[in-house]
Design an enzyme around this catalytic site. Structure first.
Site, PDB file in Angstrom:
ATOM      1  CG  HIS A 169      -2.035  -0.602   1.171  1.00 24.28           C
ATOM      2  ND1 HIS A 169      -2.656  -1.295   2.416  1.00 24.28           N
ATOM      3  CD2 HIS A 169      -3.199  -0.741   0.221  1.00 24.28           C
ATOM      4  CE1 HIS A 169      -4.003  -1.768   1.869  1.00 24.28           C
ATOM      5  NE2 HIS A 169      -4.068  -1.415   0.626  1.00 24.28           N
ATOM      6  CB  CYS A 267      -2.830   0.339   8.555  1.00 21.90           C
ATOM      7  SG  CYS A 267      -1.381   0.301   7.461  1.00 21.90           S
TER       8      CYS A 267
HETATM    9  N1  ARG Z   1      -4.068  -6.883   6.384  1.00 22.48           N
HETATM   10  C1  ARG Z   1      -4.404  -5.922   6.128  1.00 22.48           C
HETATM   11  C2  ARG Z   1      -4.548  -6.028   4.455  1.00 22.48           C
HETATM   12  O1  ARG Z   1      -3.417  -6.662   3.734  1.00 22.48           O
HETATM   13  C3  ARG Z   1      -3.613  -4.595   6.398  1.00 22.48           C
HETATM   14  C4  ARG Z   1      -3.965  -3.552   5.840  1.00 22.48           C
HETATM   15  C5  ARG Z   1      -3.199  -2.250   6.169  1.00 22.48           C
HETATM   16  N2  ARG Z   1      -3.616  -1.101   5.845  1.00 22.48           N
HETATM   17  C6  ARG Z   1      -2.979   0.170   5.187  1.00 22.48           C
HETATM   18  N3  ARG Z   1      -3.548   1.109   5.149  1.00 22.48           N
HETATM   19  N4  ARG Z   1      -1.908   0.062   4.706  1.00 22.48           N
HETATM   20  O2  ARG Z   1      -5.215  -5.371   3.810  1.00 22.48           O
END
Ligand code: ARG
Length: 274
Positions: A169, A267
């Site tokens: 991300h 996150c």
């Molecule tokens: N386990 C989640 C996923 O892989 C973690 C999300 C993390 N969120 C972020 N904004 N980077 O989607």
């Protein structure tokens, strides 16, 4: 110099980790055989909320839903700029049901929600800089969603390609230090981006703070800044020291249990910009 950094009060939306767990693997950090200490996770999360409040920020909560262990990662639910909400459409089927729960929170709070047609994971990949949106693609959010966001907001959306699966991300590889017109600046880890995207970032932010792989692996890029205070993972101490040199005030908050799911401070935090 420290005194020249002016904080702006923020409104954040968060989701308590009541049902947080690692039950599936949709990024390289997740190993369902590794146990999450739920009590510790809750304690860490409460400290984050307390730190936000202690620095003058408003925190709203969406009710967590059983069976949605990643719902704690509120950033993925939307991008909100100027009171306009661009919602989410998750890549992983396991996370798809989260969108409607966040959507109802926004509706109850008086916002209309635009549902993207293409995969889009909110502030995970769409980062508001104060002037335009930096948008990540490569693992989750699609270029089609970038175009849709530009059409929706009427702000330029600049596509950046992510190339390292650990930084799947955009908010794991880059964060905005200051979104004011005067001080606009970011921090990023260059190697998380394709060569062309690195060039773009260099042109847009010649004075950016550059992070190392160690900073990034410590979730140091998954930070939240209010323009002065930077809520940052304590293990990213080298980066925190550099931010201090630049006149920012690092506020260490440990979310180590959430790293097991590939998430950190940012996150867990959705910003509502009215
Ligand atoms: N386990 C989640 C996923 O892989 C973690 C999300 C993390 N969120 C972020 N904004 N980077 O989607």
């Amino acid at each position: 110099m420290s005194d020249s950094r002016v904080p702006r009060r923020r409104r954040f939306l968060v989701c308590e980790p009541r049902h947080f767990a690692v039950q599936y693997a949709i990024n390289p950090w997740m190993h369902p055989d590794v146990r999450v200490d739920v009590d510790l996770a809750r304690e860490q999360w409460q400290k984050l909320i307390a730190a936000y409040r202690a620095h003058g920020h408003t925190v709203d909560r969406v009710e967590p839903v059983a069976g949605l262990p990643d719902m704690v990662f509120a950033a993925n639910s939307a991008l909100v700029v100027g009171g306009r909400v661009f919602g989410s459409l998750f890549h992983a089927p396991e996370r798809r049901p989260e969108s409607v729960h966040y959507e109802s929170w926004f509706k109850t709070a008086g916002y209309d929600v635009h549902r993207p047609e293409s995969v889009c994971e909110g502030e995970g990949d769409l980062v508001w800089t104060g002037r335009y949106v930096l948008a990540g693609t490569g693992f989750r959010t699609t270029r089609e969603a970038h175009r849709e966001a530009q059409e929706f907001f009427g702000h330029p959306v600049i596509s950046l390609t992510l190339v390292d699966p650990y930084f799947y991300h955009l908010d794991t590889a880059l964060f905005v230090l200051d979104d004011s017109a005067g001080g606009n600046n970011i921090v990023y880890y260059p190697e998380a981006f394709s060569p062309g995207s690195r060039e773009v970032l260099k042109r847009l932010y010649p004075d950016a703070v550059l992070a190392t792989r160690d900073d990034a692996m410590a979730f140091g890029l998954n930070s939240v800044s209010d323009g002065r205070h930077v809520f940052i993972a304590p293990r990213a101490e080298a980066l925190a020291a550099r931010l201090d040199d630049h006149g920012y005030v690092p506020v260490p908050v440990d979310l180590s249990e959430f790293h097991k799911a590939g998430g950190g401070i940012k996150c867990c935090t959705q910003e509502i910009r009215s």
